[in-house]
Design an enzyme around this catalytic site. Structure first.
Site, PDB file in Angstrom:
ATOM      1  N   TYR A 322      -7.906 -63.800 -53.470  1.00 27.79           N
ATOM      2  CA  TYR A 322      -7.628 -63.691 -55.254  1.00 27.79           C
ATOM      3  C   TYR A 322      -8.934 -63.935 -55.157  1.00 27.79           C
ATOM      4  CZ  TYR A 322      -4.055 -66.846 -53.425  1.00 27.79           C
ATOM      5  OH  TYR A 322      -2.612 -67.650 -52.629  1.00 27.79           O
ATOM      6  N   CYS A 349     -10.982 -57.333 -39.151  1.00 24.43           N
ATOM      7  CA  CYS A 349     -11.011 -55.975 -39.366  1.00 24.43           C
ATOM      8  C   CYS A 349     -10.730 -55.340 -40.688  1.00 24.43           C
ATOM      9  CB  CYS A 349     -10.698 -54.876 -37.796  1.00 24.43           C
ATOM     10  SG  CYS A 349     -10.814 -53.209 -38.346  1.00 24.43           S
TER      11      CYS A 349
END
Ligand code: LLP
Length: 426
Positions: A322, A349
């Site tokens: 968000y 990653c």
């Protein structure tokens, strides 16, 4: 530093509930979630004091750790649950079945059966769900008290991913169609329509949309009362925002009450009904109760100053999901002035695995401990094992004492439910 009184500094170290976070990090290792029991209770009591006559159903999705639910049960909270697992946890923690509302926009028949068997009320989200619930209840020889989740088409100013009461949102039945739903439910065996429910969104920092929503809900209350339905509760959901940023002004539960209660009371009286008001706060109750402590593994000065830590979006997905802002501090240099501007990045990653950007902090070196603030809501509860990372320990501090409330996962937990077909083992 946080406005909350449970966070402090002693001997250059950040403390929570009076306990030194650096010692905690050394003793339990990092990453480490730390939650303060006293602060949970304080937040609940503040919320309750604003709504003394209402029922407060804690939104279990924010944090369904059993110890947290147990504390809230002891404070008299009910629960908003959104899955079979949350229902299981809430009941196990001692929340009474008659103080639980089972929400969800796509509940399975299994979940509906569990709701029937546990005797909890159900917030019905669609007509298909209504029919399935009625059939299952009849087969079980029971009748279930229900509300409809109303989509009030109210627009709160919040991140689009956490606005839930827009006409275009997947939740609930549009307020213009819901009367028909009550008419049908009234005639259907196995279900008793006794409530009305909405939830307009989360991290809402202007209370006026709640006023709009309660007006709309009371319009519906009036119409369904005319149908001859006795309305036992009006549930306005959760959504009250908290100040994630220093000096951010957010409304208090009392501000929320000043918006909701006069309309709720006045309209109830005019209609001649006396339903109970229900609220479902999650973030307000637990958001500021927790810190995530992460160890610094590396400081890499390249295009930006990257501080690599051992917790990332696997343990706190809010910034990646968000663009959420969380305060951070160097727990072992808590009273030193900011010297350099850093990005705090996790070990996952994904380029988006950034916990905090552009933060002016004291000089950071490997071995330092970064504290991420306000992670008690939608922190651990949204964690994952992505990249094959074990979830970390969670501890609770309480007036100086420290308890482990969730043990660290090990590799066995990563593979616990996996199976290799026999043919691959030859
Ligand atoms: N009731 C219902 C039906 C809800 O769907 C929610 C949250 C709540 C109550 C509690 O809302 P709160 O008081 O916590 O704002 N993961 C997102 C938040 C998603 C909220 C979903 N529903 C985040 O981290 O911001």
């Amino acid at each position: 530093m946080s406005k909350a009184n449970h966070i402090g500094i002693q001997n250059h170290h950040l403390t929570i509930g009076g306990v030194d976070t650096v010692s905690l990090a050394h003793e339990y290792g990092t990453p480490l979630y730390v939650i303060d029991e006293k602060r949970i209770r304080e937040n609940f009591r503040t919320f309750k004091s604003a709504f003394p006559d209402a029922d407060i159903y804690f939104a279990a999705k924010a944090n369904w750790n059993l110890s947290v639910l147990r504390i809230l049960a002891s404070e008299g909270a009910g629960a908003d649950v959104f899955s079979d697992g949350e229902l299981y946890a809430a009941l196990l923690a001692g929340i009474q079945h008659d103080r639980i509302l089972f929400n969800g926009n796509s509940k399975t028949a299994y979940e509906l059966q569990m709701a029937i068997d546990s005797g909890v009320r159900v917030s019905v989200d669609s007509m298909d769900e209504l029919h399935t619930l009625s059939d299952l209840a009849i087969k079980s020889g029971k009748a279930v008290d229900i509300a409809f989740r109303v989509n009030p088409d109210v627009s709160p100013e919040t991140h689009p991913k956490i606005a839930t009461g827009l006409a275009s949102s997947k939740f609930g039945i549009g307020y213009k169609n819901v009367l028909k739903a009550y008419e049908e439910a009234k005639e259907l065996p196995g279900v008793n329509p006794v409530g009305i429910h909405c939830h307009i969104g989360s991290q809402i920092t202007d209370v006026s949309p709640f006023g709009e929503a309660v007006e709309r809900m009371m319009d519906i209350a009036e119409q369904i009362t005319r149908l001859g339905i006795t309305l036992e509760f009006v549930d306005m959901g959760g959504g009250l925002g908290i100040p994630y940023q220093k000096d951010m002004a957010t409304p208090t539960p009392h501000d929320l009450a000043d918006t909701i209660l006069p309309i709720f009371r006045c309209r109830s009286e005019a209609i001649g009904i006396s339903p109970r008001l229900v609220l479902e706060p999650g973030r307000y109750i637990v958001g500021d109760t927790s810190l995530l402590l992460a160890g610094v593994t590396t400081v890499k000065r390249s295009a930006r100053n990257f501080v690599g830590v051992d917790a990332g979006l696997n343990l706190m997905i809010r910034p990646a999901m968000y663009d959420a802002y969380h305060e951070v501090a160097v727990a072992n240099k808590a009273d030193l002035a900011g010297e350099e501007t850093y990005d705090i990045v996790g070990p996952i990653c994904e380029s988006g695995d950034i916990i905090a950007r552009d933060r002016k902090l004291p000089l950071i070196e490997p071995g330092d401990v970064i504290a991420v603030f306000d992670v008690g809501a939608y922190g651990f509860s949204m964690s994952s094992q992505y990249n094959g990372r074990c979830r970390c320990t969670e501890i609770m501090v309480s007036d100086g004492s420290v308890d482990v409330i969730r043990e660290q996962e090990h590799y066995g937990d990563l593979i616990a439910k996996q199976k290799i077909p026999a043919r691959l083992l030859v």
